[in-house]
Design an enzyme around this catalytic site. Structure first.
Site, PDB file in Angstrom:
ATOM      1  N   ASP A  72       0.879  -1.166   0.000  1.00  0.00           N
ATOM      2  CA  ASP A  72       0.000   0.000   0.000  1.00  0.00           C
ATOM      3  C   ASP A  72       0.925   1.227   0.000  1.00  0.00           C
ATOM      4  OD1 ASP A  72      -2.263   1.716   0.589  1.00  0.00           O
ATOM      5  OD2 ASP A  72      -1.588   1.725   2.669  1.00  0.00           O
ATOM      6  N   ARG A 125     -11.542   8.271  -2.757  1.00  0.00           N
ATOM      7  CA  ARG A 125     -11.938   9.681  -2.672  1.00  0.00           C
ATOM      8  C   ARG A 125     -13.435   9.881  -2.473  1.00  0.00           C
ATOM      9  NH1 ARG A 125      -9.781  13.086  -7.502  1.00  0.00           N
ATOM     10  NH2 ARG A 125      -7.898  11.986  -6.864  1.00  0.00           N
ATOM     11  N   ASP A 161      -0.035   5.017   1.021  1.00  0.00           N
ATOM     12  CA  ASP A 161      -0.243   5.955   2.119  1.00  0.00           C
ATOM     13  C   ASP A 161      -0.253   5.219   3.466  1.00  0.00           C
ATOM     14  OD1 ASP A 161      -0.900   8.124   3.652  1.00  0.00           O
ATOM     15  OD2 ASP A 161      -3.033   8.003   3.230  1.00  0.00           O
TER      16      ASP A 161
END
Ligand code: B16
Ligand code: MG
Length: 216
Positions: A8, A48, A10
């Site tokens: 991953d 998002r 972040d």
């Protein structure tokens, strides 16, 4: 021996969570909603539009799809300003050396980030060349905890999911790795990432060399 490691971005390779938080807070404040760092924890690993929905659920007002897209764009523009100054200094502890060691060991490396800014961030960190495959979040239809993103990375790396290790900092990410049938390494707190096969504090503790061969 496991043949590929899928990371991953972040929270594992770099800490953009703070920038996401500042950008969401800025957007939310403009429509009369406030969020704190504790709430931000619930947005980790969520894409998002999913993050926006969670923020708008804090308000009673109804937003049309057009309004939602405008708000998401507004947040993203602010976020892009915040990540402009990122450099190799923003790599989390152990990230660069883990990627280098895996390469030397002949283990394939992939990136599974739901961030549409992942490519830009890898370039700023100077590590784009360290990955054999980066999943383009624009091509994924289901976010974590769905295994799609990890399965896509495994397919592109031409590796059976059972021979892959996934590395994640978010609960939904660990769930995605396990649903993909991979070995899951959590980066962070053991009590939070309790569905992982192993939890490490940061990538300095990533099992490498003989320790990597010992991963069941
Ligand atoms: P963007 P990861 C995720 O990255 C972040 O954890 C999450 O907070 C963010 O909302 C998501 O990317 C989407 O990012 O708005 O840049 O497309 O943990 O999957 O690397
Ligand atoms: Mg993450």
């Amino acid at each position: 021996m496991r043949k590929a490691v899928i990371f991953d971005l972040d929270g594992v390779i770099t800490d953009t969570a703070r920038y996401h938080f500042l950008a969401w807070k800025h957007m939310a404040n403009q429509i009369g909603i406030d969020i704190d760092e504790k709430f931000n924890e619930t947005l980790k690993g969520v894409d998002r539009m999913g993050s926006l929905e969670r923020i708008l659920a804090l308000s009673k007002k109804h937003y049309s799809d057009n309004e939602k897209h405008a708000l998401a764009d507004q947040k993203n523009e602010y976020y892009k300003e915040l990540i402009k100054g990122m450099t190799a200094k923003d790599l989390l502890p152990g990230a660069a050396s883990a990627l280098k060691s895996l390469k030397e060991m002949g283990v394939k490396t992939g990136l599974a980030s739901v961030s549409k800014n992942a490519g830009t961030i890898l370039d700023r960190l100077g590590i784009s060349h360290c990955f054999d495959y980066v999943v383009d979040a624009n091509l994924i239809s289901k976010g974590k905890p769905d295994p799609e993103i990890f399965l896509t990375a495994a397919k592109e790396l031409d590796t059976d999911p059972k021979d892959c290790v996934g590395v994640e900092d978010a609960v939904v990410g660990i769930q995605a790795i396990k649903s993909a049938g991979m070995y899951a390494i959590g980066v962070g707190d053991k009590s939070v990432l309790n569905q992982a096969d192993r939890v490490i504090p940061d990538l300095n503790s990533m099992p490498l060399g003989e320790a990597f061969k010992a991963i069941p």
